[in-house]
Motif scaffolding. Sequence first.
Motif, PDB file in Angstrom:
ATOM      1  N   THR A   1     -37.194  53.984  -5.714  1.00 50.23           N
ATOM      2  CA  THR A   1     -36.335  54.573  -4.677  1.00 50.23           C
ATOM      3  C   THR A   1     -35.033  53.792  -4.526  1.00 50.23           C
ATOM      4  O   THR A   1     -34.982  52.592  -4.794  1.00 50.23           O
ATOM      5  N   ALA A   2     -33.994  54.505  -4.101  1.00 47.67           N
ATOM      6  CA  ALA A   2     -32.701  53.893  -3.779  1.00 47.67           C
ATOM      7  C   ALA A   2     -32.307  54.403  -2.394  1.00 47.67           C
ATOM      8  O   ALA A   2     -32.015  55.578  -2.211  1.00 47.67           O
ATOM      9  N   VAL A   3     -32.351  53.506  -1.434  1.00 48.95           N
ATOM     10  CA  VAL A   3     -32.056  53.893  -0.049  1.00 48.95           C
ATOM     11  C   VAL A   3     -30.655  53.418   0.318  1.00 48.95           C
ATOM     12  O   VAL A   3     -30.312  52.238   0.151  1.00 48.95           O
ATOM     13  N   ARG A   4     -29.859  54.346   0.820  1.00 49.71           N
ATOM     14  CA  ARG A   4     -28.463  54.035   1.163  1.00 49.71           C
ATOM     15  C   ARG A   4     -28.403  53.093   2.362  1.00 49.71           C
ATOM     16  O   ARG A   4     -29.088  53.292   3.359  1.00 49.71           O
ATOM     17  N   ASP A   5     -27.580  52.056   2.237  1.00 52.10           N
ATOM     18  CA  ASP A   5     -27.388  51.103   3.335  1.00 52.10           C
ATOM     19  C   ASP A   5     -25.923  50.709   3.333  1.00 52.10           C
ATOM     20  O   ASP A   5     -25.515  49.797   2.614  1.00 52.10           O
ATOM     21  N   GLY A   6     -25.123  51.457   4.070  1.00 51.80           N
ATOM     22  CA  GLY A   6     -23.678  51.202   4.105  1.00 51.80           C
ATOM     23  C   GLY A   6     -23.051  51.470   2.750  1.00 51.80           C
ATOM     24  O   GLY A   6     -23.162  52.566   2.200  1.00 51.80           O
ATOM     25  N   ASP A   7     -22.416  50.451   2.178  1.00 51.09           N
ATOM     26  CA  ASP A   7     -21.747  50.597   0.877  1.00 51.09           C
ATOM     27  C   ASP A   7     -22.664  50.290  -0.298  1.00 51.09           C
ATOM     28  O   ASP A   7     -22.199  50.194  -1.441  1.00 51.09           O
ATOM     29  N   ASN A   8     -23.953  50.109  -0.030  1.00 49.36           N
ATOM     30  CA  ASN A   8     -24.903  49.769  -1.084  1.00 49.36           C
ATOM     31  C   ASN A   8     -26.114  50.692  -1.074  1.00 49.36           C
ATOM     32  O   ASN A   8     -26.367  51.390  -0.089  1.00 49.36           O
ATOM     33  N   TYR A   9     -26.838  50.652  -2.183  1.00 47.21           N
ATOM     34  CA  TYR A   9     -28.185  51.207  -2.236  1.00 47.21           C
ATOM     35  C   TYR A   9     -29.138  50.019  -2.332  1.00 47.21           C
ATOM     36  O   TYR A   9     -28.817  49.016  -2.989  1.00 47.21           O
ATOM     37  N   VAL A  10     -30.296  50.155  -1.709  1.00 44.49           N
ATOM     38  CA  VAL A  10     -31.336  49.145  -1.872  1.00 44.49           C
ATOM     39  C   VAL A  10     -32.434  49.782  -2.732  1.00 44.49           C
ATOM     40  O   VAL A  10     -33.019  50.797  -2.348  1.00 44.49           O
TER      41      VAL A  10
ATOM     42  N   ASN B   1     -35.962  49.807  -4.937  1.00 47.76           N
ATOM     43  CA  ASN B   1     -37.295  49.229  -5.093  1.00 47.76           C
ATOM     44  C   ASN B   1     -38.094  50.044  -6.094  1.00 47.76           C
ATOM     45  O   ASN B   1     -38.133  51.270  -6.005  1.00 47.76           O
ATOM     46  N   GLY B   2     -38.733  49.333  -7.036  1.00 49.22           N
ATOM     47  CA  GLY B   2     -39.554  50.039  -8.015  1.00 49.22           C
ATOM     48  C   GLY B   2     -39.702  49.242  -9.290  1.00 49.22           C
ATOM     49  O   GLY B   2     -39.244  48.095  -9.394  1.00 49.22           O
ATOM     50  N   GLN B   3     -40.351  49.859 -10.260  1.00 52.70           N
ATOM     51  CA  GLN B   3     -40.623  49.194 -11.530  1.00 52.70           C
ATOM     52  C   GLN B   3     -40.469  50.205 -12.661  1.00 52.70           C
ATOM     53  O   GLN B   3     -40.855  51.370 -12.531  1.00 52.70           O
ATOM     54  N   LYS B   4     -39.904  49.754 -13.767  1.00 55.29           N
ATOM     55  CA  LYS B   4     -39.772  50.592 -14.967  1.00 55.29           C
ATOM     56  C   LYS B   4     -40.470  49.883 -16.133  1.00 55.29           C
ATOM     57  O   LYS B   4     -40.553  48.658 -16.151  1.00 55.29           O
ATOM     58  N   THR B   5     -40.921  50.654 -17.101  1.00 52.80           N
ATOM     59  CA  THR B   5     -41.592  50.039 -18.249  1.00 52.80           C
ATOM     60  C   THR B   5     -41.207  50.736 -19.555  1.00 52.80           C
ATOM     61  O   THR B   5     -40.636  51.824 -19.533  1.00 52.80           O
ATOM     62  N   PHE B   6     -41.539  50.101 -20.673  1.00 50.99           N
ATOM     63  CA  PHE B   6     -41.213  50.573 -22.024  1.00 50.99           C
ATOM     64  C   PHE B   6     -39.706  50.777 -22.197  1.00 50.99           C
ATOM     65  O   PHE B   6     -39.280  51.756 -22.810  1.00 50.99           O
ATOM     66  N   ILE B   7     -38.901  49.870 -21.647  1.00 52.83           N
ATOM     67  CA  ILE B   7     -37.451  50.067 -21.697  1.00 52.83           C
ATOM     68  C   ILE B   7     -36.847  49.448 -22.961  1.00 52.83           C
ATOM     69  O   ILE B   7     -36.842  48.226 -23.135  1.00 52.83           O
ATOM     70  N   THR B   8     -36.338  50.324 -23.830  1.00 55.07           N
ATOM     71  CA  THR B   8     -35.676  49.903 -25.065  1.00 55.07           C
ATOM     72  C   THR B   8     -34.402  49.130 -24.720  1.00 55.07           C
ATOM     73  O   THR B   8     -33.649  49.555 -23.844  1.00 55.07           O
TER      74      THR B   8
ATOM     75  N   ASP C   1     -36.323  44.869 -28.733  1.00 50.62           N
ATOM     76  CA  ASP C   1     -36.782  44.307 -27.458  1.00 50.62           C
ATOM     77  C   ASP C   1     -37.090  45.418 -26.451  1.00 50.62           C
ATOM     78  O   ASP C   1     -36.228  46.191 -26.067  1.00 50.62           O
ATOM     79  N   THR C   2     -38.330  45.486 -26.057  1.00 50.67           N
ATOM     80  CA  THR C   2     -38.791  46.496 -25.102  1.00 50.67           C
ATOM     81  C   THR C   2     -39.426  45.734 -23.948  1.00 50.67           C
ATOM     82  O   THR C   2     -40.219  44.823 -24.183  1.00 50.67           O
ATOM     83  N   SER C   3     -39.064  46.085 -22.718  1.00 51.50           N
ATOM     84  CA  SER C   3     -39.599  45.289 -21.613  1.00 51.50           C
ATOM     85  C   SER C   3     -39.826  46.104 -20.353  1.00 51.50           C
ATOM     86  O   SER C   3     -39.490  47.280 -20.276  1.00 51.50           O
ATOM     87  N   GLU C   4     -40.392  45.412 -19.376  1.00 56.25           N
ATOM     88  CA  GLU C   4     -40.535  45.964 -18.030  1.00 56.25           C
ATOM     89  C   GLU C   4     -39.329  45.502 -17.216  1.00 56.25           C
ATOM     90  O   GLU C   4     -38.768  44.432 -17.489  1.00 56.25           O
ATOM     91  N   LEU C   5     -38.938  46.298 -16.227  1.00 59.30           N
ATOM     92  CA  LEU C   5     -37.843  45.922 -15.322  1.00 59.30           C
ATOM     93  C   LEU C   5     -38.341  46.059 -13.885  1.00 59.30           C
ATOM     94  O   LEU C   5     -39.045  47.022 -13.557  1.00 59.30           O
ATOM     95  N   TYR C   6     -37.976  45.098 -13.046  1.00 58.72           N
ATOM     96  CA  TYR C   6     -38.431  45.121 -11.651  1.00 58.72           C
ATOM     97  C   TYR C   6     -37.243  45.127 -10.691  1.00 58.72           C
ATOM     98  O   TYR C   6     -36.255  44.414 -10.909  1.00 58.72           O
ATOM     99  N   PHE C   7     -37.363  45.913  -9.656  1.00 57.48           N
ATOM    100  CA  PHE C   7     -36.331  45.982  -8.611  1.00 57.48           C
ATOM    101  C   PHE C   7     -36.995  45.735  -7.261  1.00 57.48           C
ATOM    102  O   PHE C   7     -37.809  46.533  -6.810  1.00 57.48           O
ATOM    103  N   GLU C   8     -36.661  44.588  -6.658  1.00 56.09           N
ATOM    104  CA  GLU C   8     -37.224  44.265  -5.345  1.00 56.09           C
ATOM    105  C   GLU C   8     -36.080  44.082  -4.369  1.00 56.09           C
ATOM    106  O   GLU C   8     -35.352  43.093  -4.442  1.00 56.09           O
ATOM    107  N   ASP C   9     -35.899  45.075  -3.493  1.00 55.20           N
ATOM    108  CA  ASP C   9     -34.766  45.078  -2.568  1.00 55.20           C
ATOM    109  C   ASP C   9     -33.481  44.740  -3.322  1.00 55.20           C
ATOM    110  O   ASP C   9     -32.675  43.916  -2.899  1.00 55.20           O
ATOM    111  N   CYS C  10     -33.332  45.386  -4.482  1.00 60.77           N
ATOM    112  CA  CYS C  10     -32.166  45.149  -5.338  1.00 60.77           C
ATOM    113  C   CYS C  10     -30.948  45.856  -4.740  1.00 60.77           C
ATOM    114  O   CYS C  10     -30.976  47.054  -4.470  1.00 60.77           O
TER     115      CYS C  10
END
Length: 382
Positions: A141-150, A152-159, A211-220
């Motif tokens: 998810t990307a939640v709008r907060d003023g001029d930013n998005y916050v 949260n989530g995880q992605k996998t198998f990213i080339t 290179d294939t990896s997982e990506l993490y977003f925590e209050d990014c």
Amino acid sequence: MGKYRFEEDEHVMFRKSLRKFLEKEAVPQYEQWEQDRLIPKSFWKKLGDMGFLCPQVDEQYGGLGLDFRYAVIIGEEMERVGASLTGVGLHNDITVPYIESYGNEEQKQRWLPGCISGDYITAIAMTEPGAGSDLANISTTAVRDGDNYVVNGQKTFITNGINSTHVVVVVKTDTKVEPKHRGISLLMIEEGMPGFTKGRKLDKVGLHAQDTSELYFEDCVVPVSNLIGEENKGFTYLMEKLQQERLVVAMAAQTASEDMLEMTVDYVKSRQAFGKPISAFQNTQFKLVEMATEVELGHSFLESLIEEHMAGKDIVSKVSMAKYWLTDTAKKISGECMQLHGGYGYMEEYKIARRYRDIPVAAIYAGSNEIMKTIVAKRMGL
């Protein structure tokens, strides 16, 4: 295989210079890259210096303004060296076009020059641990907060996951809307943004240097200025671009099939059994003729699709057919060619062993082959 009908003198020259470059800068190092499980960023810089990254981009951003025929040549020559170079095609033909087509002027000026020079390496993050082909059900998810998005989530198998500096991330900006796909947006998330971390480099059956990896977003925290296109229009953008992505995968599979056939023909002519080359046995001849026929059919089908794609036609059905058929055919050919190599085919020093490992995933990524068939069935009105 012969060159494509649409290749003119400048394309032939471009292919020659690219092949010469790869023979010097990639072929001798490739085995080491496979062992390192990574292609060094220095190679990306060399590609950029030579004009082999994103040559289609407009000259005003540092590109060469070349047509899709050059992308075809780059894709084929990379695949000839080895399938682990697939990340270059992903950068050139899959991710960067999102910036070109949907980015605003400021974003193009900010990102495209670096993508062309090799200072920036891109990835696209769709797949999640719980959602692959079913894109509408992603949970990042990307939640709008003023001029930013916050985010949260995880992605996998990213080339290109480890090397990437800029990732086009598929996010949910509206979790309430029905149907769900109407709440999807695309955000460019850059290396170093707070809350963005890269997970482990995934240990795959094949494509070892890729290179294939997982990506993490925590209050990014991602600036709203990194939204690509309009909010909640992401699904439409993805659907518009998947035709080219799947065409690129089909082209790579075709090149792999041609390469395997060529190396196997050479091998059976030199390998002796019962006092004669194994190419003299009828079974060997029949197998190779069958494969040569499939390769020839694939080449003609692909040639017509590339021409139609360049003409801007909607060929989603045909591309879906090509993606499933050419990747399945390549899988089959890899098994047949390994068999004809006998025990040597199972040895790592023979290229067929690597092909045999590298091919199967092409039937899975960019939409599994089962999904390709459902797309065609739907378009047939079934």
